[in-house]
Write a protein that holds these residues in place. Structure first.
Motif, mmCIF file in Angstrom:
data_model
loop_
_atom_site.group_PDB
_atom_site.id
_atom_site.type_symbol
_atom_site.label_atom_id
_atom_site.label_comp_id
_atom_site.label_asym_id
_atom_site.label_seq_id
_atom_site.Cartn_x
_atom_site.Cartn_y
_atom_site.Cartn_z
ATOM 1 N N GLN A 138 5.252 -8.446 -14.795
ATOM 2 C CA GLN A 138 4.777 -7.708 -15.679
ATOM 3 C C GLN A 138 3.427 -6.957 -15.352
ATOM 4 O O GLN A 138 2.721 -7.553 -14.693
ATOM 5 N N SER A 139 3.059 -5.773 -15.860
ATOM 6 C CA SER A 139 1.844 -5.336 -15.828
ATOM 7 C C SER A 139 1.621 -4.280 -16.809
ATOM 8 O O SER A 139 2.584 -3.606 -17.127
ATOM 9 N N PHE A 140 0.534 -4.269 -17.288
ATOM 10 C CA PHE A 140 0.075 -3.292 -18.488
ATOM 11 C C PHE A 140 -0.324 -2.083 -17.746
ATOM 12 O O PHE A 140 -1.089 -1.972 -16.737
ATOM 13 N N SER A 141 -0.084 -0.880 -18.378
ATOM 14 C CA SER A 141 -0.261 0.275 -17.918
ATOM 15 C C SER A 141 -2.154 0.372 -18.098
ATOM 16 O O SER A 141 -2.762 -0.338 -18.810
ATOM 17 N N SER A 152 -4.622 4.165 -11.915
ATOM 18 C CA SER A 152 -3.719 5.143 -12.276
ATOM 19 C C SER A 152 -2.166 4.673 -11.294
ATOM 20 O O SER A 152 -1.495 5.595 -11.571
ATOM 21 N N VAL A 153 -2.216 3.796 -10.748
ATOM 22 C CA VAL A 153 -0.859 3.484 -9.993
ATOM 23 C C VAL A 153 -0.176 1.973 -10.473
ATOM 24 O O VAL A 153 -0.971 0.918 -10.689
ATOM 25 N N LEU A 154 1.091 2.049 -10.540
ATOM 26 C CA LEU A 154 1.819 0.823 -10.787
ATOM 27 C C LEU A 154 2.355 0.418 -9.334
ATOM 28 O O LEU A 154 2.893 1.203 -8.649
ATOM 29 N N THR A 196 1.068 8.207 -14.895
ATOM 30 C CA THR A 196 1.095 9.547 -15.804
ATOM 31 C C THR A 196 2.803 9.996 -15.380
ATOM 32 O O THR A 196 3.264 10.233 -16.562
ATOM 33 N N GLU A 197 3.169 9.934 -14.338
ATOM 34 C CA GLU A 197 4.588 10.151 -14.066
ATOM 35 C C GLU A 197 5.782 9.407 -14.658
ATOM 36 O O GLU A 197 6.515 9.912 -15.452
ATOM 37 N N LYS A 245 8.850 9.841 -17.439
ATOM 38 C CA LYS A 245 10.063 9.720 -17.096
ATOM 39 C C LYS A 245 10.423 10.238 -15.637
ATOM 40 O O LYS A 245 11.459 10.388 -15.409
ATOM 41 N N ASN A 246 9.239 10.563 -14.891
ATOM 42 C CA ASN A 246 9.564 10.861 -13.438
ATOM 43 C C ASN A 246 9.488 9.812 -12.695
ATOM 44 O O ASN A 246 8.363 9.192 -12.212
ATOM 45 N N VAL A 247 10.614 9.360 -11.793
ATOM 46 C CA VAL A 247 10.731 8.335 -11.123
ATOM 47 C C VAL A 247 10.488 8.642 -9.578
ATOM 48 O O VAL A 247 11.753 8.857 -9.079
#
Length: 323
Positions: free
Chosen positions: A14-17, A71-73, A87-88, A92-94
């Protein structure tokens, strides 16, 4: 996804934004789900708000580790690390920004990546892998810059001791190694199972759980979960939890731990178990506290189920999110 896959689902990571409004969770099928905490926690939330706003296949194998920068997962699966722009994803931009794979020596089997940790001091990513090594990725330049060698079996967990410029790793070989981040040298090796107060030969010697808070370390797995003072390199408390612990976290003047069993254990620093709070999954792999948002301050836990339990108050489960 059919009922059979749902039945056999495990949530590993798991990770929070960065804004704290979203939760990403990774499962055994290589999928990442994004949940809106803001929607799920709102007073007029419905069952639909407990489902993902987005689910996508990120890797071919289980997603054992997720981590967020500002900024990044970052996700790890199938021996590689991918980066996704938060942000993407929220739009819903995968599409991954990049995917990188450490230089593994053997090409026959793809080593799993079990754990990742960011070292903010030099903007690097430490990767604990199934090839017994810790690989260091320079995030700024996108290149692997070091391999920390010393463990004799796969690395389950890594964490950073920022102030001391040290990295800690826990392995199947039973050792916790402390590394100097600047030189890449192993400076200490603690074989936890050789300390009588921690040893549980019936469970094995592997270390699956490791976390630090300045001069203190928590570790466990085969051996009992124990609290260590890192200046004296000795265990100060051993927690009488029956199963093997997979994740632990310092929280205020307490320790939260999860592993075998359908509960979150609340422990006091002195060694006593204060309480065990029931959870939905039969066993647990991941525990995360959302410290990124005061508005959505929750504890979330996941494990051998498609459900992720959300605690708005640490003493009982508020509701469950579900893949």
């Amino acid at each position: 996804m059919g009922p059979v896959e749902l039945l056999h689902m495990s949530v590993f990571s798991q990770s929070f934004s960065p804004c704290g409004r979203f939760l990403a969770a990774g499962n055994n099928y290589g999928e990442i789900a994004l949940f809106s905490l803001a929607a799920a926690l709102s007073p007029d939330a419905t069952a639909a708000n407990q489902k993902p706003v987005l689910t996508f296949t990120a890797h071919e194998g289980p997603v054992f580790s997720l981590l967020s920068t500002d900024s990044v997962l970052l996700s790890a699966g199938n021996g590689e690390v991918s980066a996704w722009n938060w942000t993407e994803l929220i739009k819903k931009n995968v599409k991954p920004l990049w995917t990188k794979r450490p230089n593994y020596k053997s090409s026959l089997e793809i080593p799993e990546i079990n754990s990742m940790a960011i070292n903010p001091r030099d903007d690097s990513l430490a990767i604990g892998a199934g090839d017994n090594n810790v690989h260091i990725l320079d995030l700024e330049h996108g290149a692997f810059k070091a391999t920390l060698q010393g463990h004799t079996d796969y690395v389950h967990c890594v964490c950073i001791r920022e102030r001391e410029a040290e990295l800690l790793s826990g392995s199947e070989d039973g050792a916790v190694r402390m590394w100097d981040c600047r030189t890449g040298q192993s400076v200490h090796c603690i074989e936890v199972h050789k300390y009588e107060s921690c040893a549980r030969p019936q469970h094995g010697k592997w270390i699956s759980c490791l976390t630090t808070d300045s001069d203190w370390m928590l570790c466990g797995g085969g051996p009992s979960l124990s609290l260590w003072h890192l200046r004296s390199l000795s265990p100060t408390s051993v927690f009488p939890l029956s199963g093997c612990q997979r994740r632990a976290a310092f929280h205020q003047d307490m320790i939260l731990a999860v592993g075998d069993g359908a509960f979150v254990s609340h422990c006091l620093l002195g060694g006593e178990v204060k309480g065990q709070i029931p959870c939905t999954p039969p066993s647990l792999n991941t525990l995360k506290l959302n410290t990124k948002s005061s508005e959505h301050r929750v504890l979330t836990v996941g494990g051998g189920s498609s459900k992720i339990d959300v605690f708005t108050n640490l003493s009982y489960r508020a509701f469950s999110l579900s893949f």
